[in-house]
Enzyme design. Structure first.
Site, PDB file in Angstrom:
ATOM      1  CE1 TYR A 152      64.874   7.931  48.577  1.00  0.00           C
ATOM      2  CE2 TYR A 152      64.972  10.097  49.630  1.00  0.00           C
ATOM      3  CZ  TYR A 152      64.677   9.406  48.548  1.00  0.00           C
ATOM      4  OH  TYR A 152      63.744   9.857  47.799  1.00  0.00           O
ATOM      5  NE  ARG A 187      64.750  16.094  41.567  1.00  0.00           N
ATOM      6  CZ  ARG A 187      64.400  14.874  41.598  1.00  0.00           C
ATOM      7  NH1 ARG A 187      64.244  14.207  40.501  1.00  0.00           N
ATOM      8  NH2 ARG A 187      64.617  14.322  42.835  1.00  0.00           N
ATOM      9  CG  ASP A 213      70.265  13.023  44.539  1.00  0.00           C
ATOM     10  OD1 ASP A 213      69.186  13.307  43.786  1.00  0.00           O
ATOM     11  OD2 ASP A 213      70.069  12.235  45.528  1.00  0.00           O
ATOM     12  NE  ARG A 260      74.046  11.233  34.460  1.00  0.00           N
ATOM     13  CZ  ARG A 260      72.760  10.661  34.868  1.00  0.00           C
ATOM     14  NH1 ARG A 260      72.020  11.597  35.249  1.00  0.00           N
ATOM     15  NH2 ARG A 260      72.892   9.425  35.072  1.00  0.00           N
ATOM     16  NE  ARG A 311      65.255  11.600  34.861  1.00  0.00           N
ATOM     17  CZ  ARG A 311      64.351  10.838  35.889  1.00  0.00           C
ATOM     18  NH1 ARG A 311      64.427   9.471  35.362  1.00  0.00           N
ATOM     19  NH2 ARG A 311      63.840  11.078  36.783  1.00  0.00           N
TER      20      ARG A 311
HETATM   21  O1  1CP Z   1      67.584  20.889  38.637  1.00  0.00           O
HETATM   22  C1  1CP Z   1      67.561  20.236  39.791  1.00  0.00           C
HETATM   23  O2  1CP Z   1      66.792  20.308  40.628  1.00  0.00           O
HETATM   24  C2  1CP Z   1      68.629  19.407  39.745  1.00  0.00           C
HETATM   25  C3  1CP Z   1      69.129  18.751  41.221  1.00  0.00           C
HETATM   26  C4  1CP Z   1      68.490  17.727  41.834  1.00  0.00           C
HETATM   27  C5  1CP Z   1      67.935  18.050  43.197  1.00  0.00           C
HETATM   28  C6  1CP Z   1      67.593  19.351  43.809  1.00  0.00           C
HETATM   29  C7  1CP Z   1      68.528  16.375  41.850  1.00  0.00           C
HETATM   30  C8  1CP Z   1      69.090  15.518  40.685  1.00  0.00           C
HETATM   31  N1  1CP Z   1      67.917  15.699  42.807  1.00  0.00           N
HETATM   32  C9  1CP Z   1      67.559  16.910  43.808  1.00  0.00           C
HETATM   33  C10 1CP Z   1      66.861  16.476  45.159  1.00  0.00           C
HETATM   34  C11 1CP Z   1      66.283  15.126  45.242  1.00  0.00           C
HETATM   35  N2  1CP Z   1      66.773  13.951  45.262  1.00  0.00           N
HETATM   36  C12 1CP Z   1      65.346  15.356  46.141  1.00  0.00           C
HETATM   37  C13 1CP Z   1      64.630  16.449  46.884  1.00  0.00           C
HETATM   38  C14 1CP Z   1      63.635  17.150  45.732  1.00  0.00           C
HETATM   39  C15 1CP Z   1      62.418  16.363  45.329  1.00  0.00           C
HETATM   40  O3  1CP Z   1      61.599  16.171  46.210  1.00  0.00           O
HETATM   41  O4  1CP Z   1      62.157  16.450  44.187  1.00  0.00           O
HETATM   42  C16 1CP Z   1      64.781  14.105  46.450  1.00  0.00           C
HETATM   43  C17 1CP Z   1      63.931  13.387  47.233  1.00  0.00           C
HETATM   44  C18 1CP Z   1      65.782  13.157  45.823  1.00  0.00           C
HETATM   45  C19 1CP Z   1      65.889  11.558  45.918  1.00  0.00           C
HETATM   46  C20 1CP Z   1      65.861  11.295  44.341  1.00  0.00           C
HETATM   47  N3  1CP Z   1      67.113  11.286  43.591  1.00  0.00           N
HETATM   48  C21 1CP Z   1      64.979  10.622  43.543  1.00  0.00           C
HETATM   49  C22 1CP Z   1      63.731  10.430  44.147  1.00  0.00           C
HETATM   50  C23 1CP Z   1      63.350   8.862  44.167  1.00  0.00           C
HETATM   51  C24 1CP Z   1      61.944   8.721  45.276  1.00  0.00           C
HETATM   52  O5  1CP Z   1      62.193   8.324  46.522  1.00  0.00           O
HETATM   53  O6  1CP Z   1      60.989   9.008  44.679  1.00  0.00           O
HETATM   54  C25 1CP Z   1      65.468  10.338  42.451  1.00  0.00           C
HETATM   55  C26 1CP Z   1      64.665   9.717  41.222  1.00  0.00           C
HETATM   56  C27 1CP Z   1      66.953  10.754  42.200  1.00  0.00           C
HETATM   57  C28 1CP Z   1      67.871  10.614  41.216  1.00  0.00           C
HETATM   58  C29 1CP Z   1      68.057  11.907  40.384  1.00  0.00           C
HETATM   59  N4  1CP Z   1      68.293  13.245  41.285  1.00  0.00           N
HETATM   60  C30 1CP Z   1      68.756  14.300  40.205  1.00  0.00           C
HETATM   61  C31 1CP Z   1      68.208  13.672  38.895  1.00  0.00           C
HETATM   62  C32 1CP Z   1      68.251  14.680  37.726  1.00  0.00           C
HETATM   63  C33 1CP Z   1      68.037  12.481  39.031  1.00  0.00           C
HETATM   64  C34 1CP Z   1      67.537  11.398  37.998  1.00  0.00           C
HETATM   65  C35 1CP Z   1      68.635  10.774  37.746  1.00  0.00           C
HETATM   66  C36 1CP Z   1      69.176  10.792  36.354  1.00  0.00           C
HETATM   67  O7  1CP Z   1      68.912  12.022  35.682  1.00  0.00           O
HETATM   68  O8  1CP Z   1      69.807  10.028  36.079  1.00  0.00           O
END
Ligand code: 1CP
Length: 354
Positions: free
Chosen positions: A160, A36, A85, A49, A40
Site C-alpha cells: 500500500y 471481517r 484496519d 457507520r 458491511r
Molecule cells: O472483523 C474484522 O475483521 C474487521 C477489522 C478489519 C481487518 C482485520 C478491517 C476493517 N480491515 C482489516 C484488515 C485489512 N485491511 C486487511 C487484511 C485482511 C484481509 O486480507 O482482508 C487488508 C488487506 C486491509 C486493507 C483494506 N482495508 C481493504 C482491501 C483493499 C484491497 O487492497 O483490496 C479495504 C477494502 C479496507 C477497508 C476496510 N477495512 C475494514 C473494513 C470494514 C473496511 C471496509 C470499509 C467500510 O466499511 O467502510
C-alpha cells in the site's frame, strides 16, 4: 470488577476453546470466528457507520468497542477481532492516507525514495490511546470471549505504501524490491518495528491472541519471499514472542508459502480455501495449529451444502495440532448474516465422529 486487563488472562487461556485450539489443547468444541466478521455484512454496522468515515471510526473508542461486539452478540463466535484496519498505525504516526469507500487504503505520497523513510517513525503509546482504551473496554465487556489483536505484515503494508493504493500485480512494489534492495530492507524494517509495536500495545491492553495479516504475500515466489520478506515477518512475530499469546499468521494464495509462514514464528497458520486443509496440515507438520478454511462464497450456497463442506473442514482439521474454524478469507459484504449465525450453530453442535 478488576481494572487489570491481565487479571483474567490465565483463566481465559485454559477455558476458551479458541485459545485452547491455538495452543494445541483439546477444546470443548471446534472454535470459530470469521475474518471481517465486523463490517458491511451487518445492518447494525452500516447503521453505526452512517456518515462516519472509516478511519475516523477506527480512532473513536466507543465505535471500536461497539463494532467489535456486534458479531460476537449476533453470531456467538468464539473470538472477537478488534475493529480497526492494517493502515491505522501508519495513520497514527502521521502518514497521509485515507480509506476510500469502494477502493481501500490510498496513500497521498507513495514511498519510493530513501528520503521518504523518515516519515515512518516509531509508533508511540500516545499515538494510539483511543485504540488501547478500546481494547481495555472490550476485554471487560467480552468477559469469557477472547479478543484478537492484529497488524498488517511488512510486505502487505509496503504494497500500500509503495503503490499508493490497492494493486493487482504489485508492480511498483516489486520494482523497488528488485531494483533498490537496500531501500526495500530499510522500508520493511521500519514497517516491522511499527507493526510489532502495534501488536504489543494491543496485547498489553488485554488482547489474548494476535493475527499478522500478510494478505498479499501470495504474489511472491518462495525464493523472493525468503530473500525479501521472511526476515521482516519473522522480526514482527519475534518482537511479541515474550508476550506469550498465540500468534496467527495468514495470507491469501499462500499454498506454496505455508511452511515458510509457519517458520517465521507462527503458532497458528491461516489457510485460504484454495489448499485442501488436510494438504496444508501435511505441509505444516505436527507442530502448527491451523485456521480456516471454508470458501467465503460458499455462504451463498444452499445451507445443506454449506454444512456438508463445513463438516469436511472440521474432519480434516482433526489431523492438526489444533484447528480454529474460519473462512479462507474475509466475509464478503453481501453475505447474509443469518447464514453466518447458522454456520456457527452448526459448528458448535457438530457431532464428533472421531
Ligand atoms: O472483523 C474484522 O475483521 C474487521 C477489522 C478489519 C481487518 C482485520 C478491517 C476493517 N480491515 C482489516 C484488515 C485489512 N485491511 C486487511 C487484511 C485482511 C484481509 O486480507 O482482508 C487488508 C488487506 C486491509 C486493507 C483494506 N482495508 C481493504 C482491501 C483493499 C484491497 O487492497 O483490496 C479495504 C477494502 C479496507 C477497508 C476496510 N477495512 C475494514 C473494513 C470494514 C473496511 C471496509 C470499509 C467500510 O466499511 O467502510
Amino acid at each position: 470488577m478488576t481494572t487489570d486487563a491481565h487479571a483474567t488472562a490465565p483463566d481465559l487461556a485454559t477455558t476458551s476453546p479458541f485459545l485452547r485450539a491455538c495452543r494445541g489443547l483439546e477444546p470443548s468444541h471446534t472454535p470459530v470466528w470469521f475474518m471481517r466478521q465486523a463490517g458491511r455484512s451487518l445492518p447494525e454496522y452500516l447503521a453505526i457507520r452512517e456518515g462516519v468515515p472509516m478511519l475516523e471510526s477506527c480512532f473513536r473508542t466507543d465505535m471500536v468497542v461497539e463494532i467489535t461486539m456486534q458479531p460476537v452478540r449476533r453470531h456467538g463466535v468464539d473470538a472477537a477481532i478488534f475493529f480497526s484496519d492494517i493502515v491505522v498505525p501508519l495513520k497514527a504516526i502521521g502518514v497521509d492516507l485515507d480509506i476510500v469507500p469502494g477502493t481501500g487504503p490510498v496513500v497521498a505520497d507513495p514511498i519510493r525514495s530513501e528520503g521518504q523513510l523518515a516519515s515512518l517513525r516509531d509508533l508511540e503509546p500516545d499515538d494510539v490511546t483511543s485504540i488501547t482504551d478500546a481494547v481495555r473496554g472490550l476485554v471487560q465487556e467480552l468477559g469469557s470471549t477472547p479478543l484478537i489483536g492484529f497488524a498488517g505484515a511488512p510486505f502487505t503494508l509496503a504494497s500500500y505504501l509503495v503503490e499508493g493504493g490497492p494493486s493487482r500485480d504489485h508492480r511498483r512494489t516489486k520494482e523497488l524490491m528488485y531494483g533498490q534492495p537496500d531501500l526495500w530492507h530499510a522500508l520493511l524494517g521500519r514497517i516491522a518495528a511499527i507493526a510489532g509495536q502495534f501488536l504489543r500495545l494491543q496485547v498489553e491492553a488485554g488482547a489474548s491472541a494476535i493475527q499478522l495479516f500478510d494478505s498479499w504475500a501470495g504474489a511472491l515466489s518462495p525464493a523472493d519471499y525468503d530473500t525479501y520478506v521472511r526476515p521482516h515477518s519473522a522480526a514482527v512475530l519475534e518482537s511479541v514472542a515474550d508476550l506469550d499469546v498465540p500468534r496467527i499468521h495468514f495470507g491469501v494464495g499462500t499454498g506454496e508459502l505455508l511452511t515458510r509462514m509457519g517458520d517465521v514464528g507462527a503458532d497458528v497458520v491461516g489457510v485460504d480455501w484454495r489448499v485442501p486443509l488436510d494438504d496444508a496440515i501435511r505441509r505444516l507438520g505436527p507442530d502448527k495449529a491451523v485456521q480456516g478454511n471454508l470458501d467465503p462464497t460458499l455462504l451463498f450456497a444452499p445451507t445443506d451444502l454449506v454444512h456438508r463442506r463445513a463438516a469436511e473442514v472440521i474432519e480434516a482439521g482433526r489431523a492438526a495440532k489444533g484447528h480454529v474454524f474460519n473462512l479462507g478469507h474475509g466475509v464478503l459484504p453481501a453475505t447474509d448474516p443469518d447464514a453466518l449465525t447458522r454456520l456457527v450453530e452448526f459448528i458448535h453442535t457438530y457431532e464428533r465422529t472421531a
